[in-house]
Motif scaffolding. Structure first.
Motif, PDB file in Angstrom:
ATOM      1  N   MET A 117      14.964  47.967  87.122  1.00 46.87           N
ATOM      2  CA  MET A 117      15.686  49.080  87.723  1.00 46.87           C
ATOM      3  C   MET A 117      16.891  49.520  86.904  1.00 46.87           C
ATOM      4  O   MET A 117      17.119  50.706  86.710  1.00 46.87           O
ATOM      5  N   VAL A 118      17.653  48.550  86.424  1.00 49.16           N
ATOM      6  CA  VAL A 118      18.981  48.864  85.877  1.00 49.16           C
ATOM      7  C   VAL A 118      18.901  49.805  84.684  1.00 49.16           C
ATOM      8  O   VAL A 118      19.764  50.670  84.513  1.00 49.16           O
ATOM      9  N   HIS A 119      17.858  49.708  83.876  1.00 53.63           N
ATOM     10  CA  HIS A 119      17.784  50.552  82.682  1.00 53.63           C
ATOM     11  C   HIS A 119      17.200  51.937  82.969  1.00 53.63           C
ATOM     12  O   HIS A 119      17.303  52.825  82.132  1.00 53.63           O
ATOM     13  N   ILE A 120      16.578  52.122  84.132  1.00 54.89           N
ATOM     14  CA  ILE A 120      16.018  53.443  84.459  1.00 54.89           C
ATOM     15  C   ILE A 120      16.722  54.032  85.684  1.00 54.89           C
ATOM     16  O   ILE A 120      16.098  54.639  86.548  1.00 54.89           O
ATOM     17  N   ILE A 124      25.916  53.881  87.973  1.00 58.17           N
ATOM     18  CA  ILE A 124      26.427  53.768  89.332  1.00 58.17           C
ATOM     19  C   ILE A 124      25.449  53.020  90.232  1.00 58.17           C
ATOM     20  O   ILE A 124      25.852  52.340  91.185  1.00 58.17           O
ATOM     21  N   ALA A 125      24.154  53.103  89.937  1.00 60.81           N
ATOM     22  CA  ALA A 125      23.167  52.359  90.712  1.00 60.81           C
ATOM     23  C   ALA A 125      23.252  50.864  90.405  1.00 60.81           C
ATOM     24  O   ALA A 125      23.079  50.030  91.301  1.00 60.81           O
ATOM     25  N   LEU A 161      15.206  48.845  71.008  1.00 55.11           N
ATOM     26  CA  LEU A 161      16.048  49.956  70.554  1.00 55.11           C
ATOM     27  C   LEU A 161      15.298  51.282  70.667  1.00 55.11           C
ATOM     28  O   LEU A 161      15.874  52.296  71.072  1.00 55.11           O
ATOM     29  N   ALA A 162      14.015  51.271  70.324  1.00 58.41           N
ATOM     30  CA  ALA A 162      13.217  52.490  70.448  1.00 58.41           C
ATOM     31  C   ALA A 162      13.070  52.888  71.911  1.00 58.41           C
ATOM     32  O   ALA A 162      13.152  54.079  72.255  1.00 58.41           O
ATOM     33  N   PHE A 163      12.865  51.904  72.786  1.00 58.16           N
ATOM     34  CA  PHE A 163      12.741  52.174  74.216  1.00 58.16           C
ATOM     35  C   PHE A 163      14.042  52.743  74.758  1.00 58.16           C
ATOM     36  O   PHE A 163      14.052  53.702  75.542  1.00 58.16           O
ATOM     37  N   ASP A 164      15.159  52.184  74.317  1.00 59.69           N
ATOM     38  CA  ASP A 164      16.473  52.684  74.742  1.00 59.69           C
ATOM     39  C   ASP A 164      16.646  54.149  74.352  1.00 59.69           C
ATOM     40  O   ASP A 164      17.111  54.972  75.160  1.00 59.69           O
ATOM     41  N   ALA A 165      16.255  54.506  73.143  1.00 61.63           N
ATOM     42  CA  ALA A 165      16.366  55.891  72.688  1.00 61.63           C
ATOM     43  C   ALA A 165      15.459  56.818  73.506  1.00 61.63           C
ATOM     44  O   ALA A 165      15.858  57.934  73.864  1.00 61.63           O
ATOM     45  N   GLN A 166      14.258  56.343  73.820  1.00 63.50           N
ATOM     46  CA  GLN A 166      13.345  57.149  74.634  1.00 63.50           C
ATOM     47  C   GLN A 166      13.914  57.396  76.025  1.00 63.50           C
ATOM     48  O   GLN A 166      13.831  58.510  76.563  1.00 63.50           O
ATOM     49  N   LEU A 167      14.484  56.355  76.619  1.00 66.58           N
ATOM     50  CA  LEU A 167      15.046  56.491  77.963  1.00 66.58           C
ATOM     51  C   LEU A 167      16.202  57.483  77.962  1.00 66.58           C
ATOM     52  O   LEU A 167      16.300  58.346  78.849  1.00 66.58           O
ATOM     53  N   LYS A 168      17.087  57.372  76.983  1.00 70.59           N
ATOM     54  CA  LYS A 168      18.252  58.263  76.935  1.00 70.59           C
ATOM     55  C   LYS A 168      17.835  59.699  76.651  1.00 70.59           C
ATOM     56  O   LYS A 168      18.500  60.636  77.122  1.00 70.59           O
ATOM     57  N   ALA A 169      16.754  59.886  75.902  1.00 69.87           N
ATOM     58  CA  ALA A 169      16.248  61.233  75.675  1.00 69.87           C
ATOM     59  C   ALA A 169      15.681  61.825  76.958  1.00 69.87           C
ATOM     60  O   ALA A 169      15.778  63.035  77.198  1.00 69.87           O
ATOM     61  N   ARG A 170      15.112  60.987  77.758  1.00 66.33           N
ATOM     62  CA  ARG A 170      14.544  61.438  79.028  1.00 66.33           C
ATOM     63  C   ARG A 170      15.618  61.715  80.066  1.00 66.33           C
ATOM     64  O   ARG A 170      15.537  62.674  80.824  1.00 66.33           O
ATOM     65  N   ASN A 171      16.633  60.839  80.102  1.00 61.91           N
ATOM     66  CA  ASN A 171      17.746  61.008  81.038  1.00 61.91           C
ATOM     67  C   ASN A 171      18.966  60.353  80.408  1.00 61.91           C
ATOM     68  O   ASN A 171      18.980  59.133  80.213  1.00 61.91           O
ATOM     69  N   GLU A 173      21.634  59.351  81.501  1.00 66.54           N
ATOM     70  CA  GLU A 173      22.262  58.310  82.319  1.00 66.54           C
ATOM     71  C   GLU A 173      21.461  57.009  82.325  1.00 66.54           C
ATOM     72  O   GLU A 173      21.895  56.015  82.902  1.00 66.54           O
ATOM     73  N   TRP A 174      20.279  57.012  81.702  1.00 68.64           N
ATOM     74  CA  TRP A 174      19.467  55.811  81.619  1.00 68.64           C
ATOM     75  C   TRP A 174      19.759  55.083  80.310  1.00 68.64           C
ATOM     76  O   TRP A 174      20.483  55.571  79.446  1.00 68.64           O
ATOM     77  N   GLY A 175      19.187  53.915  80.166  1.00 70.86           N
ATOM     78  CA  GLY A 175      19.301  53.176  78.918  1.00 70.86           C
ATOM     79  C   GLY A 175      19.499  51.694  79.151  1.00 70.86           C
ATOM     80  O   GLY A 175      19.894  51.266  80.241  1.00 70.86           O
ATOM     81  N   LEU A 176      19.200  50.891  78.118  1.00 74.91           N
ATOM     82  CA  LEU A 176      19.380  49.450  78.221  1.00 74.91           C
ATOM     83  C   LEU A 176      20.863  49.114  78.337  1.00 74.91           C
ATOM     84  O   LEU A 176      21.697  49.695  77.634  1.00 74.91           O
ATOM     85  N   ARG A 177      21.175  48.165  79.210  1.00 76.29           N
ATOM     86  CA  ARG A 177      22.557  47.779  79.465  1.00 76.29           C
ATOM     87  C   ARG A 177      22.895  46.487  78.717  1.00 76.29           C
ATOM     88  O   ARG A 177      22.023  45.663  78.439  1.00 76.29           O
ATOM     89  N   LEU A 178      24.173  46.329  78.459  1.00 76.99           N
ATOM     90  CA  LEU A 178      24.667  45.115  77.820  1.00 76.99           C
ATOM     91  C   LEU A 178      24.881  44.040  78.893  1.00 76.99           C
ATOM     92  O   LEU A 178      25.574  44.286  79.889  1.00 76.99           O
ATOM     93  N   VAL A 179      24.274  42.883  78.689  1.00 78.17           N
ATOM     94  CA  VAL A 179      24.397  41.798  79.667  1.00 78.17           C
ATOM     95  C   VAL A 179      25.863  41.509  79.969  1.00 78.17           C
ATOM     96  O   VAL A 179      26.253  41.322  81.129  1.00 78.17           O
ATOM     97  N   GLU A 180      26.673  41.491  78.933  1.00 80.62           N
ATOM     98  CA  GLU A 180      28.083  41.133  79.120  1.00 80.62           C
ATOM     99  C   GLU A 180      28.820  42.160  79.981  1.00 80.62           C
ATOM    100  O   GLU A 180      29.688  41.798  80.787  1.00 80.62           O
TER     101      GLU A 180
END
Length: 212
Positions: A117-120, A124-125, A161-171, A173-180
């Motif tokens: 959920m967190v990456h898509i 705020i979610a 990294l490629a998945f992160d770029a795809q998500l951000k291109a789609r929205n 506000e989406w993207g992989l989050r930093l665990v820390e």
């Protein structure tokens, strides 16, 4: 969590949706859940998506009661259809929950689970997930997450990294989050990161526990 949703697989001929990734990762996730879930009680799943995971876990952990949820009407219909087909008495009817909303229609839970959920969803979610889990969980109870993450000082897999770029291109506000970053926000809400486990396909499972 409202707005656009993400499903890998096509809808079935009835209300049931299917995500091929859910079929691939459900047993590796269940193996970790065997170590992290309580023996009994209520598990609230946030953003249950198609409903395939909750049916698999309800079969694998029959002593636990499962409460699926989602914010998307199509997902809720899919969850309900998978639940009906499974005929399992330990799955409650799905409820509508927007993770970012200040109030959830659940008073308490013995564990909270959120997969992919967190990456898509907007940040705020993710914060809402932490707020909600902190409200519902008792001392020591787990919040468990699964998905692709980034970690400080750890070289990210090119596929992530490629998945992160795809998500951000789609929205944006989406993207992989930093665990820390997530762990720091969790700590402000009374949840501590207790464990992380590497999973297939460059994913992680995170275990946070409600502070005493």
């Amino acid at each position: 969590m409202s707005g656009e949703r993400f499903y890998e697989g096509p809808a079935s001929s009835d209300a049931r949706r299917s995500a091929p990734a859910a079929l691939r990762n459900r047993e590796p996730i269940a193996e970790v859940l065997r170590d992290w879930l309580p023996e009994r009680g209520l598990v609230l799943e946030i953003a249950s998506g198609t409903g395939e995971h909750v049916v698999h876990f309800a079969r694998a952990f029959p002593a636990l009661e499962w409460q699926p949820s989602d914010a998307d009407p199509g997902a809720l219909a899919s969850i309900a259809a998978w639940r009906e087909q499974a005929g399992l008495s330990n799955i409650r009817p799905p409820v509508e929950i927007d993770a970012a909303a200040p109030d959830w229609p659940i008073a308490a839970a013995d564990a909270v689970l959120s997969l992919n959920m967190v990456h898509i969803s907007p940040w705020i979610a993710a914060l809402g997930l932490l707020y909600g889990a902190a409200r519902l969980l008792g001392p020591g109870a787990p919040l468990i997450l699964y998905g692709p993450w980034l970690e400080a000082g750890v070289e990210a897999a090119p596929s992530n990294l490629a998945f992160d770029a795809q998500l951000k291109a789609r929205n944006p506000e989406w993207g992989l989050r930093l665990v820390e970053d997530f762990a720091a926000e969790a700590a402000r809400r009374g949840l501590s990161l207790a464990e992380r486990r590497a999973m297939p396909a460059n994913n992680l499972m995170l275990l946070l526990r409600r502070d005493d």
